[in-house]
Design a protein around this motif. Structure first.
Motif, PDB file in Angstrom:
ATOM      1  N   ARG A  25      32.100  54.788  37.085  1.00 50.48           N
ATOM      2  CA  ARG A  25      31.993  56.346  37.072  1.00 50.48           C
ATOM      3  C   ARG A  25      33.216  57.056  36.337  1.00 50.48           C
ATOM      4  N   MET A  26      34.330  56.447  36.182  1.00 47.10           N
ATOM      5  CA  MET A  26      35.473  57.007  35.478  1.00 47.10           C
ATOM      6  C   MET A  26      35.155  57.078  33.941  1.00 47.10           C
ATOM      7  N   GLU A  27      35.880  57.996  33.518  1.00 48.92           N
ATOM      8  CA  GLU A  27      35.549  58.213  31.675  1.00 48.92           C
ATOM      9  C   GLU A  27      36.857  57.858  31.070  1.00 48.92           C
ATOM     10  N   GLY A  28      36.857  57.751  29.849  1.00 52.34           N
ATOM     11  CA  GLY A  28      38.073  57.438  28.982  1.00 52.34           C
ATOM     12  C   GLY A  28      37.949  55.790  28.765  1.00 52.34           C
ATOM     13  N   PHE A  29      36.857  55.091  29.026  1.00 53.98           N
ATOM     14  CA  PHE A  29      36.989  53.657  28.625  1.00 53.98           C
ATOM     15  C   PHE A  29      36.381  53.278  27.268  1.00 53.98           C
ATOM     16  N   ASP A  30      36.536  52.515  26.402  1.00 54.46           N
ATOM     17  CA  ASP A  30      35.790  52.007  25.301  1.00 54.46           C
ATOM     18  C   ASP A  30      34.571  51.581  25.719  1.00 54.46           C
ATOM     19  N   GLU A  31      33.397  51.662  24.686  1.00 57.84           N
ATOM     20  CA  GLU A  31      32.159  51.173  24.870  1.00 57.84           C
ATOM     21  C   GLU A  31      32.171  49.830  25.625  1.00 57.84           C
ATOM     22  N   ALA A  32      32.758  48.943  24.905  1.00 55.75           N
ATOM     23  CA  ALA A  32      32.865  47.320  25.481  1.00 55.75           C
ATOM     24  C   ALA A  32      33.128  47.294  26.808  1.00 55.75           C
ATOM     25  N   THR A  33      34.342  48.032  27.094  1.00 59.08           N
ATOM     26  CA  THR A  33      34.841  47.967  28.755  1.00 59.08           C
ATOM     27  C   THR A  33      33.713  48.763  29.578  1.00 59.08           C
ATOM     28  N   VAL A  34      33.134  49.607  29.128  1.00 58.95           N
ATOM     29  CA  VAL A  34      32.104  50.241  29.912  1.00 58.95           C
ATOM     30  C   VAL A  34      30.888  49.284  30.336  1.00 58.95           C
ATOM     31  N   ARG A  35      30.718  48.443  29.336  1.00 59.67           N
ATOM     32  CA  ARG A  35      29.393  47.561  29.354  1.00 59.67           C
ATOM     33  C   ARG A  35      29.925  46.545  30.238  1.00 59.67           C
ATOM     34  N   TYR A  36      31.116  45.877  30.105  1.00 61.40           N
ATOM     35  CA  TYR A  36      31.697  44.836  31.098  1.00 61.40           C
ATOM     36  C   TYR A  36      31.766  45.413  32.447  1.00 61.40           C
ATOM     37  N   LEU A  37      32.208  46.428  32.739  1.00 63.51           N
ATOM     38  CA  LEU A  37      32.413  47.062  34.069  1.00 63.51           C
ATOM     39  C   LEU A  37      30.658  47.230  34.664  1.00 63.51           C
ATOM     40  N   GLY A  38      29.984  47.554  33.880  1.00 65.37           N
ATOM     41  CA  GLY A  38      28.496  47.611  34.392  1.00 65.37           C
ATOM     42  C   GLY A  38      28.003  46.147  34.620  1.00 65.37           C
ATOM     43  N   MET A  39      28.491  45.199  33.916  1.00 66.94           N
ATOM     44  CA  MET A  39      27.879  43.876  34.253  1.00 66.94           C
ATOM     45  C   MET A  39      28.790  43.431  35.583  1.00 66.94           C
ATOM     46  N   ILE A  40      29.822  43.697  35.645  1.00 66.17           N
ATOM     47  CA  ILE A  40      30.684  43.267  36.986  1.00 66.17           C
ATOM     48  C   ILE A  40      29.829  43.948  38.165  1.00 66.17           C
TER      49      ILE A  40
END
Length: 183
Positions: free
Chosen positions: A34-49
């Protein structure tokens, strides 16, 4: 009669102990997603986790239910449900484009939430391991039929079989068609 109540108890304790660290991982993953400021790859990895930790939680719940059943500690909370509604709920959970439901249902007395999960688990198993892109779930009164494809080989399906039998239902494999009688 339970096969090994000590082992079932051990599994239940393990499931209980696994839930706390998993809740921490899942909670922090959801917060970070839910936090902002991450790059696209990090957002994808966090979603996978986040997604993987939710799947692990579901597996722990299934394992715990299986252990309660095997340990003779499962006490279903029965309520009235219609078999066609259980099948439709499973299709909705898995995606109606992946699970087709047809037929006429009947009113039964079952543990509604557990039975819905059981039907969804059997359909999910057919999708995962049966080499099928779409599952046909046919309802005839108290009975549901689905084509498995290859075979039933995952935790959710194994627990679903035990759950259905623990409530007085039955499961029979005829060729590649699974016949599930819920009451």
């Amino acid at each position: 009669m339970p096969e090994d109540p000590q082992f079932a108890r051990l599994v239940m304790l393990a499931c209980h102990d696994l839930r706390t660290p998993l809740a921490t991982v899942h909670g922090f993953a959801q917060t970070l997603v839910r936090m902002e400021g991450f790059d696209e790859a990090t957002v994808r990895y966090l979603g996978m986790i986040d997604s993987a930790s939710a799947q692990i939680a579901e597996l722990i719940d299934e394992l715990s239910l299986g252990a309660r059943i095997e340990g003779g500690r499962y006490d279903p909370v029965r309520a009235s449900a219609n078999t066609i509604d259980l099948a439709r709920a499973a299709a909705e959970e898995l995606g109606e484009e992946r699970v087709a439901v047809a037929g006429e249902g009947a009113e039964i007395e079952v543990d509604v939430n557990a039975s819905r999960r059981a039907v969804a688990s059997l359909a999910q198993c057919a999708l995962r391991h049966g080499g099928l892109e779409r599952v046909e779930l046919t309802v005839e009164g108290e009975e549901l039929r689905l084509v498995l494809g290859e075979d039933l080989r995952d935790l959710g399906a194994a627990v679903a079989v035990r759950l259905i039998r623990a409530q007085g239902g039955s499961i029979a494999l005829e060729g590649d068609t699974l016949r599930v009688r819920l009451a």
